[in-house]
Design an enzyme around this catalytic site. Structure first.
Site, short mmCIF file in Angstrom:
data_model
loop_
_atom_site.label_atom_id
_atom_site.label_comp_id
_atom_site.label_asym_id
_atom_site.label_seq_id
_atom_site.Cartn_x
_atom_site.Cartn_y
_atom_site.Cartn_z
N ARG A 98 0.82 -1.21 0.00
CA ARG A 98 0.00 0.00 0.00
C ARG A 98 0.85 1.26 0.00
NH1 ARG A 98 -3.23 1.92 -2.59
NH2 ARG A 98 -4.28 -0.09 -2.46
N LYS A 133 2.91 25.00 -3.35
CA LYS A 133 1.64 24.37 -2.95
C LYS A 133 1.76 22.86 -3.10
CE LYS A 133 -1.03 28.46 -4.21
NZ LYS A 133 -2.07 29.03 -5.10
N LYS A 165 6.58 39.56 -2.53
CA LYS A 165 5.17 39.67 -2.93
C LYS A 165 4.59 40.96 -2.37
CE LYS A 165 4.37 34.78 -3.64
NZ LYS A 165 3.40 33.67 -3.51
N GLU A 199 6.80 40.19 -7.34
CA GLU A 199 5.44 40.05 -7.85
C GLU A 199 4.79 41.42 -8.00
OE1 GLU A 199 2.20 37.22 -6.12
OE2 GLU A 199 1.89 39.19 -5.20
N ASP A 220 1.01 38.83 -11.75
CA ASP A 220 0.04 38.03 -11.01
C ASP A 220 -1.38 38.38 -11.42
OD1 ASP A 220 -0.71 36.12 -9.00
OD2 ASP A 220 -1.29 37.81 -7.73
#
Length: 291
Positions: A98, A133, A165, A199, A220
């Site tokens: 598994r 992420k 940012k 950014e 962005d």
């Protein structure tokens, strides 16, 4: 880079989580002397990733288990293809299956999804890159899978590059200093080998940022027209990264605006694991035990 030490550390933790005091089922049902074979089989088409991780699950459970990979990371496969074979003590094979499957299914899912994005970039100079992420603790695995699919990696961690940012700039300029002067101060304190990315979310922010000598400007959530205008304004003075609202449906149009890099969290945070099967057969028993 995905090293053997990192693989062993993460896989060992997963095995410990799954069987902290051993595999009670296998230890009570399966004779200690039983030997098993198993085949990792594709149930759908995709791009393979995680072969070494899959093998490590069995090796770390029982070093006498043999895993033979029949496909390399980055290669494509079709439904029904045999991707790997496993042979050894049945208890160990059943205990590790598994964990091995969980990793290789997710990594191959990421590689397959990335390959779809890469295909949409054909005829452009843009490259698709991942973001931070990622699943905590699994970043190296997931980013390796992105590379298996033909994509590229963004900074690996907060320690690798300066990426300013909007919130960073708000704090930096709170004392009345201009964005350009603030970024020049940052640039002066950095090593010449350290990348500086900033950014922006409006066209009018570009020139003050460029004046500071940054390496990359991230546009962005710009519209396609704004991206084209941003690329023209920057005119090669920095790398141009597009971010925000990047999907399979939009990535091709974004690439054709002339940006250098397109970053997408969807490569890792919204991926479906591929359907791969591992059919285990006890040598003394012709019936397959499927998981």
């Amino acid at each position: 880079m995905l090293t053997s030490n990192h693989i062993d550390r993460v896989v060992s933790a997963a095995l410990e989580e799954d069987a902290p005091w051993g595999d009670l089922t296998s230890e009570t049902l399966i004779p200690a002397t039983a030997v098993a074979t198993a085949t990792l089989t594709a149930r759908e088409a995709g791009v393979f990733s995680g072969g070494d991780v899959f093998a490590a699950a069995f090796r770390l459970t029982d070093p006498s288990i043999t895993v033979t990979l029949r496909i390399a990371d980055g290669e494509t496969f079709a439904p029904g293809d045999a991707l790997a074979s496993v042979s050894g003590p049945a208890r160990g094979v059943l205990q590790a299956e598994r964990i091995g499957l969980n990793f290789v299914q997710r990594m191959s899912g990421i590689a397959t999804q990335t390959a779809r994005y890469v295909d949409r970039l054909a005829g452009t100079k843009a490259r698709i890159v991942d973001t931070r992420k990622t699943t905590p603790g699994l970043r190296a695995f997931e980013r390796h899978a992105v590379r298996s699919g033909g994509g590229f990696n963004h900074r690996f961690s907060l320690s690798d590059a300066v990426m300013a940012k909007d919130n960073h700039l708000a704090v930096l300029t709170a004392g009345g200093i201009s964005v350009t002067d603030a970024l020049r101060s940052v640039r002066a304190r950095l090593s010449h080998t350290t990348h500086l990315e900033v950014e922006v979310d409006r066209i009018d922010q570009i020139e003050p940022v460029l004046a500071a000598g940054v390496d990359t400007i991230m546009l962005d959530n710009f519209t396609l027209d704004e991206l084209r205008a941003g690329v023209a304004l920057i005119a090669g003075r920095a790398l141009v990264e597009a971010s925000g609202n990047v999907t399979l449906d939009t990535v091709g149009e974004i690439a054709h605006t002339g940006v250098d890099v397109i970053s997408s969290g969807a490569l890792t945070h919204s991926v479906r694991s591929l359907d791969l099967g591992l059919d285990v057969v006890l040598e003394a028993d012709p019936d397959a035990v499927s998981r």
